[in-house]
Design an enzyme around this catalytic site. Structure first.
Site, short mmCIF file in Angstrom:
data_model
loop_
_atom_site.label_atom_id
_atom_site.label_comp_id
_atom_site.label_asym_id
_atom_site.label_seq_id
_atom_site.Cartn_x
_atom_site.Cartn_y
_atom_site.Cartn_z
N TYR B 280 41.04 -7.93 6.87
CA TYR B 280 39.67 -9.32 6.77
C TYR B 280 40.62 -10.55 7.06
CZ TYR B 280 35.18 -12.67 7.46
OH TYR B 280 34.27 -12.38 7.92
N TYR B 328 39.05 -12.07 18.15
CA TYR B 328 37.70 -10.29 18.95
C TYR B 328 36.46 -10.62 18.71
CZ TYR B 328 35.30 -5.94 17.57
OH TYR B 328 34.06 -4.98 17.34
#
Lengths: 139, 382
Positions: B280, B328
């Site tokens: 993450y 992204y």
């Protein structure tokens, strides 16, 4: 930071009322367990050191501490907050860490991790006060 | 070591700026992941999700017309989905359910629902003792962790920016990435971007987009009869360390260490076995602390460790191969998309960004303010 007007602060509860009441007299306290000597903040109904629930008291602290880490905030999280300002973790001489704001030194510029700081107060409309910290020289 | 459970389907919902609702995006993710697996909603008896409402799994089950024998809505921010893999694996092994869908979706970009200050219920201690000082939530916590780390080890913002620079290089290889067409960036671009909460600029912070994803789990035995190459759940681990800004003693010490150590031990692997790492990257510092906490380098070493380009395409440690939350997609609780990308890499479906021969992938989620840490080890089952 002179223009900083804190947002609404929720009311105290039975665990935190003693801490907040002390702020009315500009006294900074931390919760201590007289069973094991552990100190903690914020106040709780249990000692996270030994699990005791019956020996928790608020104890006055010196108001001295050091900058543990900090950040200069450049985007306001709510309306009517002037930027930039410094949010910091201050480690009190007695051990516990507080989240707080730092007043800038007279010289301007950023604080440094490890800087000694002392407590100051920002009064709230309801008579309580928020502890903030400042470099020792502008005391 | 296998757990006897596998991921058999994976999919994204629409991403970016969709104009769609949360449940609409959830439905896309779930039905696409089931189609990928060759299964239907009629096969689903377990649902794990969050971010729908107070009764997230209940609401999604109702919306999909499913009456599950097992649900989980553990709220652990972006790490929830790695925790769900652990819980679902246990539930499948225990026989409480047979086919679990883990999903998430958010329309936070379209709905403009992201708040810089976070959301505190007035009765939690943070509302009395932290929120009054106007920290950005979660940005200011990560900023203070970065400040502490750089101070402790003498690293620089330029070194930390490599995480964002590398993420962009991966996004240029991923047509689904929000920044796919945006071109390369340099460390100077990251440093010169507007400051949010020092030392983190906008470019150190993840995107704010819509998006979502889902993965489907079932027993490895059943997985072998399905259409996709099974991706085995090999191990998992988690740690929950804090909700307050002040609980953790030393912000320069990553909380990921315990989660990773448990997951690697359960899987019987070491960092040397990991071919693809999906962590993450809510902020550049989040990814850096996770790499270090998972044990890919020693304490204080991560900024030097990544300086040689090893986390970029073609590097020795392919990291966040879809472009990550930085370039992204970042719909809020990004953790499910770590799993989707890990599965696709292990199935060899990633085209220009494929890591050749990837057999072991690690997905590591982080939630809140470095509050929750959950690691999943996945393996290709060829």
């Amino acid at each position: 930071m002179s223009t900083w007007i804190p947002g609404e602060v929720p009311p105290a509860d039975e665990m935190t009322v003693a801490w907040w009441d002390a702020t009315r007299e500009h006294r900074l306290t931390v919760q201590a367990c007289t069973a094991c000597g552990h100190r903690q903040h914020p106040p709780r109904a249990v000692c996270t050191g030994c699990g005791d629930t019956a020996h928790l008291v608020q104890q006055a602290v010196s108001g001295a501490g050091t900058v543990n880490t900090y950040t200069v905030v450049h985007r306001p999280p709510r309306k009517d907050v002037e930027t930039p300002y410094v949010v910091a973790r201050v480690r009190l001489a007695e051990g516990p860490v507080l989240l707080t704001r730092l007043r800038s030194p007279d010289s301007g510029g950023e604080p440094t991790i490890g800087d000694p700081v002392t407590v100051g107060w920002v009064d709230l409309p309801d008579g309580r006060a928020l502890p903030v910290f400042q470099p020792e020289e502008i005391r | 070591m296998t757990t006897g459970v596998a991921i058999v389907g994976a999919a994204e919902s629409d991403l970016g700026s969709t104009g769609r609702s949360i449940l609409g995006l959830q439905t896309q993710a779930v039905t696409r992941a089931l189609a990928d697996a060759g299964l239907t909603l009629a096969d689903v008896d377990g649902i794990a999700t969050t971010g729908v409402g107070r009764f997230s799994a209940t609401q999604l089950a109702d919306h999909l017309g499913v009456v599950p024998t097992w649900t989980d809505s553990t709220f652990a921010g972006g790490s929830a989905f790695e925790m769900f893999v652990a819980r679902a694996t246990q539930a499948i092994r225990d026989g409480q359910c047979s086919t679990v869908v883990i999903s998430f979706a958010s329309n936070q970009r379209s709905a403009r629902s992201r708040r810089l200050g976070g959301v505190f219920e007035p009765w939690v201690p943070e509302a009395q003792f932290e929120e009054p000082y106007d920290p950005l939530y979660p940005a200011s916590y990560y900023a203070m962790a970065a400040q502490a780390y750089l101070h402790r080890y003498g690293g620089t913002r330029e070194q930390l920016a490599e995480v964002a620079v590398a993420a962009r290089e991966w996004a240029l290889l991923n047509p689904a990435a929000f920044r796919h067409e945006a071109g390369s960036i340099t460390a100077a671009d990251v440093l010169d971007a507007p400051m949010v909460s020092s030392p983190l600029t906008v470019a150190d912070c993840c995107l704010v987009t819509d998006g979502g994803g889902a993965v489907v789990l079932t027993s490895l035995e059943r997985a072998r009869d399905l259409r996709r190459t099974p991706v085995e759940v090999l191990g998992y681990g988690e740690r929950t360390t804090n909700t307050s800004f002040t609980t953790v003693d030393d912000l320069a010490v990553p909380g990921a260490a315990g989660a990773g150590a448990d997951a690697f031990a359960r899987a019987g692997i070491t960092v040397a076995d990991v071919d693809v790492l999906e962590v993450y990257d809510s902020f550049t510092i989040t990814a850096a602390l996770s790499i270090e906490g998972l044990g890919f380098c020693g304490p204080g070493e991560v900024l030097d460790f990544i300086a040689d380009g090893r986390i970029r395409p073609g590097g020795a440690l392919p990291l966040n191969t879809n472009g990550g939350g930085l370039s992204y997609c970042h719909p809020g609780q990004y953790g499910v998309l770590l799993l989707v990308e890990a599965v696709r890499q292990l199935r060899g479906e990633c085209g220009a960004r494929q890591v050749p021969g990837a057999e072991i992938a690690v997905a590591h989620g982080t939630g809140g303010i470095l509050s929750t840490h959950a690691t999943v080890v996945l393996g290709a089952s060829r």
